[in-house]
Motif scaffolding. Structure first.
Motif, PDB file in Angstrom:
ATOM      1  N   TYR A  11      36.570  10.637  35.622  1.00  9.87           N
ATOM      2  CA  TYR A  11      36.780   9.209  35.378  1.00  9.87           C
ATOM      3  C   TYR A  11      38.060   8.976  34.575  1.00  9.87           C
ATOM      4  N   ILE A  12      38.309   9.845  33.591  1.00  9.67           N
ATOM      5  CA  ILE A  12      39.518   9.719  32.784  1.00  9.67           C
ATOM      6  C   ILE A  12      40.755   9.973  33.645  1.00  9.67           C
ATOM      7  N   HIS A  31      26.464   8.122  25.970  1.00 11.07           N
ATOM      8  CA  HIS A  31      27.842   8.400  25.570  1.00 11.07           C
ATOM      9  C   HIS A  31      28.819   8.131  26.715  1.00 11.07           C
ATOM     10  N   LEU A  32      28.283   8.128  27.928  1.00  7.15           N
ATOM     11  CA  LEU A  32      29.150   8.028  29.103  1.00  7.15           C
ATOM     12  C   LEU A  32      29.435   6.583  29.507  1.00  7.15           C
ATOM     13  N   ILE A  33      28.462   5.699  29.286  1.00  8.96           N
ATOM     14  CA  ILE A  33      28.585   4.352  29.820  1.00  8.96           C
ATOM     15  C   ILE A  33      29.245   3.366  28.870  1.00  8.96           C
ATOM     16  N   GLU A  34      29.750   2.288  29.463  1.00  6.96           N
ATOM     17  CA  GLU A  34      30.351   1.228  28.666  1.00  6.96           C
ATOM     18  C   GLU A  34      29.355   0.074  28.537  1.00  6.96           C
ATOM     19  N   PRO A  59      27.439  -4.809  26.672  1.00  9.28           N
ATOM     20  CA  PRO A  59      27.964  -3.529  26.203  1.00  9.28           C
ATOM     21  C   PRO A  59      26.893  -2.756  25.453  1.00  9.28           C
ATOM     22  N   LEU A  69      32.807  12.405  33.302  1.00 13.59           N
ATOM     23  CA  LEU A  69      33.720  11.803  32.335  1.00 13.59           C
ATOM     24  C   LEU A  69      35.157  12.244  32.571  1.00 13.59           C
ATOM     25  N   LYS A  70      35.358  13.529  32.766  1.00 17.68           N
ATOM     26  CA  LYS A  70      36.713  14.039  32.974  1.00 17.68           C
ATOM     27  C   LYS A  70      37.349  13.456  34.230  1.00 17.68           C
ATOM     28  N   ILE A 125      32.237   1.951  33.641  1.00 19.47           N
ATOM     29  CA  ILE A 125      31.048   2.747  33.929  1.00 19.47           C
ATOM     30  C   ILE A 125      29.858   1.953  33.404  1.00 19.47           C
ATOM     31  N   SER A 171      16.995   3.168  18.704  1.00 20.84           N
ATOM     32  CA  SER A 171      17.986   3.573  19.696  1.00 20.84           C
ATOM     33  C   SER A 171      18.068   2.523  20.805  1.00 20.84           C
ATOM     34  N   ARG A 225      29.828  15.873  31.789  1.00 18.86           N
ATOM     35  CA  ARG A 225      31.207  16.092  31.338  1.00 18.86           C
ATOM     36  C   ARG A 225      32.167  15.983  32.527  1.00 18.86           C
ATOM     37  N   LYS A 236      22.087  -1.886  21.472  1.00 20.84           N
ATOM     38  CA  LYS A 236      21.533  -1.115  20.367  1.00 20.84           C
ATOM     39  C   LYS A 236      21.182  -2.007  19.199  1.00 20.84           C
ATOM     40  N   GLU A 289      26.752  -1.076  22.611  1.00 22.20           N
ATOM     41  CA  GLU A 289      26.482  -1.287  21.179  1.00 22.20           C
ATOM     42  C   GLU A 289      25.728  -2.580  20.946  1.00 22.20           C
TER      43      GLU A 289
END
Lengths: 296, 123
Positions: free
Chosen positions: A174-175, A193-196, A211, A171-172, A30, A275, A168, A216, A213
């Motif tokens: 996608y899982i 929170h959703l993306i990679e 990525p 995400l669900k 994602i 952020s 949500r 950030k 992180e």
């Protein structure tokens, strides 16, 4: 690689929307497509979806170019504001048609989600409100379970309550059934929170593809006496600065201060994290000063 | 547990720390199975790859071990290891702070050590 873009240009008569974009997107990730208004997000997605042709450069989705390509169309869904359906069909009939076209169509899921969103399937698409249209379009897009799912600011017009439910749902789904998803937004904080990965674009070019992180951690905020800050940091490394009566602030690259941390703290300068959304803002901004400069 | 999206600490590390806390609280015991990246993703409403990164960190630090096809499990010595590592980390951070503050206030090294000894005697 699910998506490969090489040197993609899109020129209109009056301006160049995409100026040599190159990037690759791995299967089943994602990715958040982030950029200011006018950066080229929608243009890029339209080209990936085969709705527009690039002026030059190569676009390959699972090795196929997307323009006028039936193989790509049946494995790709593009959810966006102007997504249209025939006005003669009711929503449940649209689902019926989708069932025949998309090999992985999830009928039960589509109907249940629509019911959850309080939208009657006996309604017509063009009669829905803006928020309802966005909701329907997203539900439709998720239910197709297309290997490549492109979402262009899918939450536009949705009210707060249903927005988080829809994130949500993405995400669900996608899982349960992983797929390559690109979701564009100019509000990174909403989709963090959703993306990679983040694909940050600015003025038709790729600024950064990394990525979340890593994005950030790229920049930090220094708060303290502005003279002291300038003493330690090269002005070329400062992305943004502000001097007020209270103190000075500067945004700099984390790597430029790692070795200076203790000295900075000793001088009373605090190092604050910012952020990922703010990092993207500073990386794509033209000026070093803020809005206050306009009022000087 | 609520994830802190604004914190300096990346989400995958917050996940790793949460699992470590579960181990410390004995809610996850030695050789018990931990949540999969997909379960964690659902629980915390995050991307499964991010959850996976958290599990990988714990694997690399020998807190968890992998059984092929079965999932990730808690190492026997995990709890002990976590306690030791956190003790060291926390104290190191505090030591750093006190040394920097002492310098700022022009307190000499000897004076600082004297101060610490006084506190130790007092407690």
């Amino acid at each position: 690689m699910a998506i490969v873009c090489t040197d993609v240009y899109k020129k209109y008569r009056s301006h160049e929307a995409l100026k040599g974009m190159s990037f690759t997107i791995e299967e089943d990730k994602i990715t958040g497509l982030i950029g200011r208004n006018g950066a080229g997000k929608s243009t890029l997605l339209k080209i990936l979806a085969g709705h527009l042709r690039s002026t030059s450069g190569e676009v390959l989705l699972y090795g196929e170019q997307p323009f006028n390509n039936l193989k790509v169309s049946s494995n790709l869904v593009f959810v966006e504001d102007t997504m249209s359906f025939s006005p003669i069909f009711k929503l449940d009939e649209i689902f019926q048609i989708a069932k025949d076209f998309y090999p992985n169509w999830q009928d039960d899921l589509a109907r249940k989600l629509l019911e959850y969103a309080d939208i009657s399937d006996k309604n017509y698409h063009h009669k829905l409100s803006k928020g309802q249209k966005s909701t329907f379009n997203l539900i439709y897009g998720l239910a197709t379970r297309c290997k490549i799912t492109l979402l262009d600011e899918p939450m536009n017009g949705m009210d707060e309550a249903i927005r988080s439910d829809m994130y949500r749902a993405i995400l669900k789904e996608y899982i349960t059934f992983p797929r390559t998803i690109i979701i564009s937004s100019h509000h990174l904080q909403e989709i963090e929170h959703l993306i990679e990965d983040v694909l940050l674009i600015n003025q038709g070019q790729v600024t950064l593809h990394a990525p979340l992180e890593d994005v950030k951690g790229l920049l930090v905020k220094l708060v303290g006496n502005s003279e002291m800050i300038n003493e330690w940091i090269n002005s070329s490394e400062i992305y943004y600065e502000k001097n007020s009566q209270i103190n000075g602030e500067a945004i700099v690259e984390t790597t430029s201060i790692t070795s200076l941390k203790n000295e900075l703290i000793a001088k009373g300068i605090t190092i604050q994290p910012i952020s990922a959304s703010e990092v993207c803002k500073y990386l794509t901004s033209q000026r070093k000063g803020g809005i206050d400069d306009v009022f000087k | 547990m609520n994830l802190n999206a604004d914190s300096t600490v990346p989400i995958y590390i917050q996940i790793a720390e949460w699992i470590e806390n579960e181990i410390l609280a004995d809610r996850l015991t030695a050789d018990s199975k931990v949540y999969s990246q997909y379960q964690l993703a659902e629980m915390f409403n995050i991307n499964p790859a991010t959850a996976g990164k958290g599990l990988t960190i714990l694997l690399e630090n020998n807190i968890l071990y992998k059984r092929r096809g079965l999932g990730m499990f808690v190492q026997e010595a995990a709890k002990k290891q976590i306690i030791e590592r956190r003790r060291d980390e926390k104290l190191t951070i505090l030591a750093n702070e006190i040394v920097i503050e002492a310098k700022r206030l022009f307190v000499s090294d000897e004076e600082l050590i004297e101060l610490i000894k006084k506190v130790q005697k007092g407690c």
